[in-house]
Design a protein around this motif. Sequence first.
Motif, PDB file in Angstrom:
ATOM      1  N   UNK A   1       0.803  -1.228   0.000  1.00  0.00           N
ATOM      2  CA  UNK A   1       0.000   0.000   0.000  1.00  0.00           C
ATOM      3  C   UNK A   1       0.830   1.270   0.000  1.00  0.00           C
ATOM      4  N   UNK A   2       2.106   1.172  -0.389  1.00  0.00           N
ATOM      5  CA  UNK A   2       2.919   2.394  -0.464  1.00  0.00           C
ATOM      6  C   UNK A   2       2.625   3.163  -1.754  1.00  0.00           C
ATOM      7  N   UNK A   3       2.012   2.473  -2.747  1.00  0.00           N
ATOM      8  CA  UNK A   3       1.781   3.099  -4.058  1.00  0.00           C
ATOM      9  C   UNK A   3       0.290   3.248  -4.330  1.00  0.00           C
ATOM     10  N   UNK A   4      -0.047   4.255  -5.137  1.00  0.00           N
ATOM     11  CA  UNK A   4      -1.441   4.456  -5.534  1.00  0.00           C
ATOM     12  C   UNK A   4      -1.457   5.174  -6.873  1.00  0.00           C
ATOM     13  N   UNK A   5      -2.568   5.005  -7.615  1.00  0.00           N
ATOM     14  CA  UNK A   5      -2.751   5.768  -8.845  1.00  0.00           C
ATOM     15  C   UNK A   5      -3.705   6.915  -8.552  1.00  0.00           C
ATOM     16  N   UNK A   6      -3.349   8.101  -9.031  1.00  0.00           N
ATOM     17  CA  UNK A   6      -4.152   9.278  -8.686  1.00  0.00           C
ATOM     18  C   UNK A   6      -5.026   9.761  -9.852  1.00  0.00           C
ATOM     19  N   UNK A   7      -4.925   9.106 -11.014  1.00  0.00           N
ATOM     20  CA  UNK A   7      -5.862   9.424 -12.099  1.00  0.00           C
ATOM     21  C   UNK A   7      -6.086   8.143 -12.914  1.00  0.00           C
ATOM     22  N   UNK A   8      -6.852   8.257 -14.013  1.00  0.00           N
ATOM     23  CA  UNK A   8      -7.229   7.020 -14.728  1.00  0.00           C
ATOM     24  C   UNK A   8      -6.449   6.814 -16.027  1.00  0.00           C
ATOM     25  N   UNK A   9      -5.255   7.407 -16.136  1.00  0.00           N
ATOM     26  CA  UNK A   9      -4.503   7.294 -17.391  1.00  0.00           C
ATOM     27  C   UNK A   9      -4.020   5.874 -17.688  1.00  0.00           C
ATOM     28  N   UNK A  10      -3.973   5.007 -16.663  1.00  0.00           N
ATOM     29  CA  UNK A  10      -3.489   3.642 -16.923  1.00  0.00           C
ATOM     30  C   UNK A  10      -4.631   2.677 -17.251  1.00  0.00           C
ATOM     31  N   UNK A  11      -5.872   3.154 -17.191  1.00  0.00           N
ATOM     32  CA  UNK A  11      -7.027   2.281 -17.440  1.00  0.00           C
ATOM     33  C   UNK A  11      -6.924   1.698 -18.852  1.00  0.00           C
ATOM     34  N   UNK A  12      -7.034   0.372 -18.947  1.00  0.00           N
ATOM     35  CA  UNK A  12      -6.999  -0.313 -20.242  1.00  0.00           C
ATOM     36  C   UNK A  12      -5.603  -0.451 -20.843  1.00  0.00           C
ATOM     37  N   UNK A  13      -4.576   0.073 -20.163  1.00  0.00           N
ATOM     38  CA  UNK A  13      -3.207   0.052 -20.700  1.00  0.00           C
ATOM     39  C   UNK A  13      -2.491  -1.263 -20.386  1.00  0.00           C
ATOM     40  N   UNK A  14      -1.527  -1.582 -21.255  1.00  0.00           N
ATOM     41  CA  UNK A  14      -0.570  -2.646 -20.954  1.00  0.00           C
ATOM     42  C   UNK A  14       0.663  -1.944 -20.400  1.00  0.00           C
TER      43      UNK A  14
END
Length: 240
Positions: free
Chosen positions: A189-202
Motif C-alpha cells: 500500500x505504499x503506491x497508488x494511482x491518482x488518475x485514470x490514465x493507466x485504465x486499459x493500458x498494458x
Amino acid sequence: MKMSAVDVARLRTAILNLLFPPRCVGCKKRGAWFCAACLAVVPRIVPPLCCCCGEPLERPGARPGDLCYNCRREPLQIDGIRSVALFEGPLRQAVHHLKYTGQRDLASSLGSLLAEYWRGNRLPANALVPVPLHASRQRERGYNQASLLAQELAAATGLPVIEGCLVRARQTASQMTLKRLERKVNVREAFACVDDRLAGRQVLLLDDVCTTGATLEACAIACRQAGARSVWALTLAREK
Ligand SMILES: [Zn+2]
Ligand SMILES: [Zn+2]
C-alpha cells in the motif's frame, strides 16, 4: 527544430564532457561514463528463467515456462518481471553513481542496455511507467533514476512514458536491510494511482534494480486497481 528532453540531456552531456572529460565507472579510462568495452561485458541474464519473476533457473533441465521456488510457493501479483543483467561489477557501480552521486549522464549508457534488451525481447507494453520515488526523496535527488531510464527506453522504442499517475504515497524504509517477507509488508500500500490514465493500458514498469520484486508487485497492484489490462516490469539489474 523542437528538441525532446532526451535531446536536451544529450546536448548538455556533450558540452559537459568537453569541459570535464568523464571517466568510465568500470575501468576508469577517460572518454565515457561507461565505456563500450565495460558495457559489453556486463553479465546479461539469459534463459532459462522463472517465467514469472525472471530469476535465472540454475537447476538442470529447467525449461521455458517453469516457475522458481518462490513463485511456486507464492505467485507474485504481477504478470512478469524481466531484468537485463546481474547487479554486479561495473553495472553495480554505475547504478550507484546514477542514484547517489548525481551522475545522471549515466542514464544514456544504461538506457542503451535496456534498448538492446528490447530489440531481442519484446514484453507486452503500450505505456512505460517508471517506479516513482516519494516526492520528498525526488526533491532531494533532483530526479528519479527510473524515470531517466524510462525516457531512454521511450526514445528507443517510441512507447509513451506516463508519469505522475502512479505515485509513492508513503515513504518506506530502505529495502536494503530487510528480509523477503519484511519487504512485502514494508511496501504494501505504499503506491497508488491518482488518475485514470493507466485504465486499459498494458503497463511496463521500469526500475533500476529488482531485489525480491516486492516493490514492483506493490506497484502492479496499484496499476491493476486503476484498471491496467496487464502489468509487466523491466529492470536494468537484478540482485542475485
Ligand atoms: Zn570501462
Ligand atoms: Zn519466480
